[in-house]
Design a protein around this motif. Structure first.
Motif, short mmCIF file in Angstrom:
data_model
loop_
_atom_site.label_atom_id
_atom_site.label_comp_id
_atom_site.label_asym_id
_atom_site.label_seq_id
_atom_site.Cartn_x
_atom_site.Cartn_y
_atom_site.Cartn_z
N ARG A 44 0.83 -1.31 -0.30
CA ARG A 44 0.02 -0.02 -0.05
C ARG A 44 0.92 1.09 0.01
NH1 ARG A 44 -5.07 1.42 3.88
NH2 ARG A 44 -5.92 3.38 2.58
N THR A 45 2.18 1.26 0.80
CA THR A 45 2.88 2.45 0.83
C THR A 45 3.48 2.60 -0.24
OG1 THR A 45 3.19 2.03 3.11
CG2 THR A 45 4.90 3.31 1.91
N ASP A 68 -6.17 -7.88 -0.10
CA ASP A 68 -5.81 -6.98 0.82
C ASP A 68 -7.10 -5.88 1.11
OD1 ASP A 68 -4.91 -4.15 2.07
OD2 ASP A 68 -3.33 -5.99 2.63
N ALA A 69 -7.34 -5.68 2.26
CA ALA A 69 -8.42 -4.73 2.62
C ALA A 69 -8.23 -3.37 1.80
CB ALA A 69 -8.86 -4.75 4.17
N ALA A 70 -7.05 -2.97 1.61
CA ALA A 70 -6.72 -1.55 0.95
C ALA A 70 -6.92 -1.55 -0.37
CB ALA A 70 -5.48 -1.14 1.42
N ALA A 71 -7.14 -3.01 -1.27
CA ALA A 71 -7.31 -3.14 -2.51
C ALA A 71 -8.39 -2.11 -3.24
CB ALA A 71 -7.37 -4.51 -2.85
N GLU A 74 -7.37 1.59 -3.21
CA GLU A 74 -6.17 1.94 -4.14
C GLU A 74 -6.68 1.79 -5.52
OE1 GLU A 74 -3.49 3.48 -3.23
OE2 GLU A 74 -4.21 3.28 -1.19
N LEU A 75 -7.44 0.81 -5.78
CA LEU A 75 -8.10 0.87 -7.10
C LEU A 75 -9.01 2.18 -7.37
CD1 LEU A 75 -9.20 -2.94 -7.19
CD2 LEU A 75 -7.37 -1.74 -8.80
N ALA A 76 -9.77 2.61 -6.68
CA ALA A 76 -10.51 3.63 -6.68
C ALA A 76 -9.59 4.89 -6.86
CB ALA A 76 -11.40 4.17 -5.61
N ARG A 77 -8.58 4.86 -6.15
CA ARG A 77 -7.51 6.17 -6.17
C ARG A 77 -7.07 6.06 -7.67
NH1 ARG A 77 -2.91 6.60 -2.95
NH2 ARG A 77 -3.16 8.83 -3.05
N PHE A 78 -6.78 4.83 -8.10
CA PHE A 78 -5.85 4.89 -9.26
C PHE A 78 -6.85 4.99 -10.53
CE2 PHE A 78 -4.71 2.34 -13.15
CZ PHE A 78 -3.25 2.50 -13.19
N HIS A 79 -8.08 4.75 -10.36
CA HIS A 79 -9.18 5.17 -11.46
C HIS A 79 -9.26 6.63 -11.32
CE1 HIS A 79 -13.34 5.90 -12.55
NE2 HIS A 79 -13.11 5.03 -13.61
#
Length: 83
Positions: A44-45, A68-71, A74-79
């Motif tokens: 995640r980092t 991972d719970a953060a996936a 992080e996918l939304a941030r990437f999008h």
């Protein structure tokens, strides 16, 4: 080894930097495979502090592969960043 390669991996697109990134991402992959709960936050980092797309995708793919719970976040941030 993962942390030790950070400086060399940040260079550019020369052979040394590219090789350091590959080795660094492989080391992280092995760490996460060995203990996702302990080492998942490193992925995640890596996503959050990525200096290039290679680093961002390396971290993101590990989060998704290991459920991972953060996936999702992080996918939304990437999008949002690259739509």
């Amino acid at each position: 080894r993962f942390d030790a390669l950070a400086a060399a991996a940040g260079g550019g697109f020369d052979a040394t930097s590219t090789a350091a990134r590959r080795l660094r991402h492989r080391a992280l992959s092995l760490l996460v495979c060995a203990d996702a709960q302990t080492h998942g936050p490193l992925a995640r980092t890596l996503c959050r502090n990525a200096r290039n797309m290679t680093e961002r995708l390396a971290g993101l793919s590990l989060l998704v592969q290991h459920d991972d719970a953060a996936a999702g976040e992080e996918l939304a941030r990437f999008h949002d960043a690259f739509q």
